[in-house]
Design an enzyme around this catalytic site. Structure first.
Site, PDB file in Angstrom:
ATOM      1  N   GLU A 147       9.974  40.909  17.626  1.00  0.00           N
ATOM      2  CA  GLU A 147      11.030  41.901  17.820  1.00  0.00           C
ATOM      3  C   GLU A 147      11.199  42.791  16.586  1.00  0.00           C
ATOM      4  O   GLU A 147      11.546  43.961  16.718  1.00  0.00           O
ATOM      5  CB  GLU A 147      12.347  41.208  18.177  1.00  0.00           C
ATOM      6  CG  GLU A 147      12.413  40.676  19.595  1.00  0.00           C
ATOM      7  CD  GLU A 147      11.577  39.419  19.830  1.00  0.00           C
ATOM      8  OE1 GLU A 147      11.134  38.787  18.841  1.00  0.00           O
ATOM      9  OE2 GLU A 147      11.335  39.065  20.994  1.00  0.00           O
ATOM     10  N   HIS A 156      18.770  31.923  26.107  1.00  0.00           N
ATOM     11  CA  HIS A 156      18.463  33.005  27.049  1.00  0.00           C
ATOM     12  C   HIS A 156      19.705  33.518  27.760  1.00  0.00           C
ATOM     13  O   HIS A 156      19.626  34.011  28.875  1.00  0.00           O
ATOM     14  CB  HIS A 156      17.441  32.529  28.097  1.00  0.00           C
ATOM     15  CG  HIS A 156      16.149  32.093  27.508  1.00  0.00           C
ATOM     16  ND1 HIS A 156      15.952  30.841  26.977  1.00  0.00           N
ATOM     17  CD2 HIS A 156      14.976  32.758  27.345  1.00  0.00           C
ATOM     18  CE1 HIS A 156      14.706  30.742  26.520  1.00  0.00           C
ATOM     19  NE2 HIS A 156      14.094  31.893  26.729  1.00  0.00           N
TER      20      HIS A 156
END
Lengths: 460, 324
Positions: free
Chosen positions: B60, B127
């Protein structure tokens, strides 16, 4: 040593329980006979309960806010201790010493840590304003009070329905509406005394109290299987609703109801009311509404037709020489009917004062049980909700009830000309066991005549 | 007009902007051939080719760094974090470079980072996160959080056209749970404008994202109980619509703030302080908040259900505020 039990009194024939709002004494306090011991709230009224005896309070068995069945013991007073107490400092051994912790079985005992104030013989129960002192007001409520020019002294008299009796925005707004419309509506809901919207300046009808918001959602048990979520929602009927339900069904079963609807021209009354409004308010200190006109007209008609002011007992009819006029009032808790006692002895102003007194005390929740008992005839004003014609149910054991519809300007024919007049439909519901259409109609004609025959220049 | 799901509306918004502006391109993990972990970018590789829909490495920091660099060079990148939780790997790029660049060097950074957020999908602690509070605190970033397909499409287009970096929080739970009419043509939902999703006079709920749907359901329940609730959907968290917040608070005097992210230091805390400072005289009750507890999102379904706010909890909080 004589211990006297204080029991939860029955504050009305239909009541089964009461809620302790406030203890005025705590364990160890001296109390005189008839001095206020506590305040109790029921579905219908709030009351101050006097001490049954002189002595020292030894035990409080319930905390404030507890709801207790009638006739249950709620406190104990030691009468011997008082004798000692009077001859010296209260060293009564069975009573908890000042500052001591109450026993675990005594849930009441407010503020045991603070020393008990020594009760002076002159000490009287606190006024409502005293009780309201130290109340919390939200910034918004203070802001509204300032904008509307309500001094703190007056704000302290506004009844609160919020958490812990807090005055909410809604309470204050309802109070302001009541204040502007003549101070005759118990906040927050409209009452009988609330003036119908006077034509032509049509103000919107006051919102009906949302009774459903007072009903607690409950787990329906078996019922929930038949009426499942989310299509259904099950609520518990309040005590007052159950009583109303029982009373209404009984009334319909008891009395064959007949209804007579009459039209009444209120133009003259409206004229008198307006012309006298200023002077009346100045003299009496409250606003002149339609209500005393209607009540006065009814009282005079009852004197002409005393049979509508009676009750049926087996094969006998009991005709009442007194006229106790009940006024149905919509309150936030449900229907309540305060009674103008001995209305037959009162002139117009006397009736107006009685209405204002009852409405004011209904608003501040200071009605006593006797205020709602002993009615001999009832009047109900559904017109404030915009209803034109209603068919009311008789308030047993009475034999008739008069309902007043909304006052509206209508085109009517007078001497073959069309005129604009303030009109209303009045309904008499009467018990056909003893009253017939001839009598019901004649009585209503008398009420209408009394109202229509007001001289416009009359001073009230 | 077409009936679109929330995720279809995002897809359509991306496609429309890419057709309109050749400098717009997408980058992220598995967004090309696979169409994205949730299929938000489905079909875009086929239409726009691998130069404009770029599958990246699993890093990321690299995604946000590359996006920032290309934005400085005049492109309009839209980066996808596969899950909002993973943005922490790009945190340094985002808060130290992306957010500060215009302040230091007067060069705008017109980029968007999409963050699939929130729980309710049995995703567990890695998540399911709602990460907006981290960036709410970071000067230089704009934050949007749509609750409906209409707002999702209108806000992705506005975010792409915005010269400042925008974090676009999208709700995985809403992806396929809600459907609504979305206009075909070019429209934007302006950044910084809240939306009253339901009007009411008694209590204001300030919320966004999934909270909007809980609040609307609760408002319906309360209405049957005689309490009229106004539901204010912020849509943009930073800069939030101060005017809309104040005018609703002035109208009702009571405020409940509802968000899915955990309570402490959340967006609700700032709103609450703002209302206390700016609307004190209009308050008839303390400002209250309903949020998730301060723990990671649990994995076990019964625990996750207990953890998340919902319509029932919202209704309870509203009842208590109504009674205050």
């Amino acid at each position: 040593m004589a211990k006297i039990d204080v029991i939860m009194p029955q504050l009305g024939e239909s009541l089964t329980e009461g809620t302790i709002i406030k203890w005025h004494k705590k364990p160890g306090d001296k109390v005189k006979k008839d001095e206020t011991l506590l305040e109790i709230s029921t579905d219908k009224v709030d009351s101050e309960i006097p001490s049954p005896t002189t002595g020292v309070v030894t035990r409080l068995l319930f905390a404030e806010q507890a709801t207790v069945a009638v006739r249950e013991v709620i406190a104990e007073i030691d009468t011997d201790a008082s004798a000692k107490a009077e001859s010296g400092p209260p060293a009564a051994k069975p009573s908890p010493a000042k500052g001591s912790k109450p026993a675990a079985s005594v849930p009441a005992a407010p503020q045991p840590a603070t020393p008990a104030p020594s009760p002076s013989p002159a000490a009287s129960s606190p006024s409502p304003a005293d009780a309201a002192k130290g109340r919390f007001y939200s910034p918004l409520v203070l802001n509204i009070a300032r904008t509307e020019g309500i001094p703190m002294q007056e704000l302290e008299t506004v009844p609160g329905t919020g958490e812990g009796g807090r005055v909410s925005k809604k309470d204050l707004q309802a109070y302001l509406v009541a204040r502007k419309s003549g101070g005759q509506m118990p906040a927050p809901g409209p009452a009988f005394g609330g003036a119908p919207p006077p034509p032509p300046e049509h103000s919107p009808a006051p919102a009906a109290p949302r009774i459903e918001s007072m009903l607690k959602p409950v787990d329906g048990g078996e019922l929930a299987k038949k009426f499942p979520q989310p299509g259904h929602e099950i609520r518990q009927m309040s005590n007052i609703l159950m009583k109303m339900s029982e009373h209404m069904v009984r009334s319909v079963h008891t009395s064959p109801h007949v209804f007579a609807v009459h039209e009444c021209d209120m133009t003259n009354v409206d004229m008198v009311r307006r012309r006298n409004a200023g002077a009346f308010q100045k003299r009496e200190g409250f606003k002149l509404t339609y209500t005393p006109f209607i009540c006065d007209a009814i009282v005079r008609a009852i004197k002409e037709f005393p049979l509508v002011n009676s009750q049926v007992e087996g094969d006998k009819i009991v005709i009442k020489k007194f006229i106790n006029l009940g006024m149905a009032v919509a309150s936030e808790n449900g229907l309540i009917v305060p009674v103008i006692k001995n209305a037959e002895e009162k002139n117009f102003v006397g009736i107006a004062r009685a209405i204002n007194d009852l409405a004011t005390r209904a608003r501040t929740k200071r009605l006593t049980p006797s205020d709602i008992e002993g009615g001999s005839f009832t009047v109900t004003n559904y017109g404030v909700f915009g209803t034109m014609v209603g068919l009311p149910i008789i308030n047993q054991p009475q034999v008739a009830i008069l309902g007043t519809g909304s006052i509206e300007k209508r085109a009517v024919v007078i001497d073959d000309a069309i005129a604009i007049r303030s009109m209303a439909y009045f309904t008499l519901a009467f018990d056909h066991r003893i009253l017939d259409g001839a009598l019901g109609g004649s009585f209503m004609e008398a009420v209408v005549r009394n109202l229509e025959s007001y001289d416009r220049n009359q001073v009230v | 007009m077409a009936m679109l799901t929330y995720i279809e509306a995002i897809n359509e918004g991306l496609r429309d902007e890419m057709r309109l502006d050749p400098t717009v391109f997408l980058l992220g993990e598995d967004i090309g051939a696979y169409g994205g972990a949730f299929k938000a970018t489905k079909g875009l590789l086929e239409e726009f080719g691998a130069d404009r829909v770029i599958d990246t490495v699993l890093a990321e920091g690299a995604i946000i760094g590359a996006a920032t660099g290309s934005a400085l060079a005049g492109l309009k990148p839209v980066a996808e974090m596969q899950f909002s939780d993973f943005v922490s790997n790009g945190f340094n790029q985002l808060v130290n470079v992306t957010a500060k660049y215009h302040y230091r060097n007067f060069i705008p950074v017109p980029m968007v980072v999409r963050l699939p957020s929130g729980g309710g999908i049995r995703g567990g602690p890695f998540h399911s996160a709602n990460t907006e509070a981290w960036f709410f605190h970071t000067p230089g970033l704009k934050l949007v959080a749509p609750s409906t397909p209409y707002d999702a499409k209108g806000l992705i287009r506005a975010a792409i056209r915005e010269p400042n970096p925008v974090l676009y929080f999208e709700y995985k739970y809403l992806y396929r749970h809600i459907k609504s009419e979305v206009p075909d043509g070019d429209y934007e939902v302006p950044i910084g404008a809240a939306d009253i999703k339901r009007t009411g006079s008694d209590i204001t709920v300030i919320t966004y994202g999934t909270g909007v749907h809980w609040s609307l359901e609760a408002a319906e329940t309360l209405s049957r109980e005689g309490v009229e609730v106004e539901v204010l959907d912020l849509r943009t968290l930073m800069p939030f619509d101060r005017k809309a917040v104040l005018s609703s608070v002035e109208k009702t005097g009571k405020v409940l703030i509802v968000h899915e992210a955990n309570l402490t230091g959340g967006v609700g805390a700032e709103l609450s302080a703002f209302i206390g400072a700016e609307a004190f005289r209009h308050l008839d009750a303390p400002v209250r908040r309903l949020a998730s507890p301060d723990t990671p999102v649990p994995y076990a379904p019964p625990l996750e259900d207990a953890f998340l706010p919902n319509a029932q909890k919202t209704a309870e909080a509203l009842r208590s505020l109504a009674a205050y």
